[in-house]
Design a protein around this motif. Sequence first.
Motif: not given
Length: 384
Positions: A207-209, A265-277, A287-292, A360-367
Amino acid sequence: MHRGRVIFGAMDEVVFGRPAREAIVEQLDRLGAQRAFLMVSGTLNRETDEIEKIRNALGSRCAAVFDKMPAHTPRAAVISATEQARAAKADLIVTVGGGSITDGAKAVQLCLANNVTTSDGIDAIRTRGGVSPEMKAPTVRQISVPTTIAGGEFSAIAGVTNEAKRQKEMLRHPLVMPRATILDPELSVHTPDWLFLSTGVRAVDHCVEGICSREAHPYGDAQAIKGLAMLAQGLPRVKADPKDIDARMDCQIGTWLSTGPLAAGVPMGASHGIGYVLGAVHDVPHGHTSCVMLPAVMRWNKRDNAERQALVASAMGHPGKDAGDVLDRFIRDLGMPRSLREVHVGPKHFDHIATQAMRTPWVPRNPRKIDSASQVREILMMAA
């Protein structure tokens, strides 16, 4: 002026608030399926009678049961499930469990359709640089009954871990989206509290991203803002009383809404990108990746999207407050980890994580534009 494109996914129905076993039988009737391959949670199968109830309701239409999908959906388990589904001559996959099982079944659909028989064979169907290869469309589709609330059952993307590289890779096809999702809050009572609540924070992160994206639009906003409000109220109620079925239902519906921006079609941002790694390399639960990460990402981004962040604070019931602080407090109050240290990731890992996150696909599209790994490192330091 808004510009964009909303693609409606290949899901026919969402059924909510009804017993899963009844709803699954109705779906089999609707789809004319005779040989359902059940991919289910091992814990649910071994420690409760829930899967037994579903098998009894399906009778001779249950072709086989697979209950050995580990977290993060490793390739070897996908291949093993595919072999079993092929041998059972499955005409539909039914998942009952968390995100790893949902994603596993999506991967099985593509393996069946494209005759993939080995772990290395998955290379032929995975996305590279965000682009999916040419492949045959799945003909054995799936329906999903989620027991966690990360929301993968509403997407056409599967994350599969390449064990050799310790990397999460994406598989994507419009038809891997489940034909139906069944939200039965009673089934989620068996999910460990930490897992239900932390995947709930994952849904909050969607929701937030989605709200904070540079590419946000009203269609995605409408779903994400309502979803966030339902999750912000529902998750603390589940923590206070794990048997509160209404609160669980609110969280499940909030999660469904949380996937609105991504589906539109709205991209996610760095929280999701870093979370993948963090998940693939350090085995940090989804879930913990988002918490952190989420509060740190918000604070780093605030310079560029303060008015969007104000929408987040308002939806969570704290208008005028700093969204990063509101999220920090909210996640803490749920009893979740709030630092990389708490999930056993130290500064010596930061350079590697930052380099991987850039891919990751999301970090380059961070706000707030991220041009280099050193900027990801800044965010990691804030979350240390």
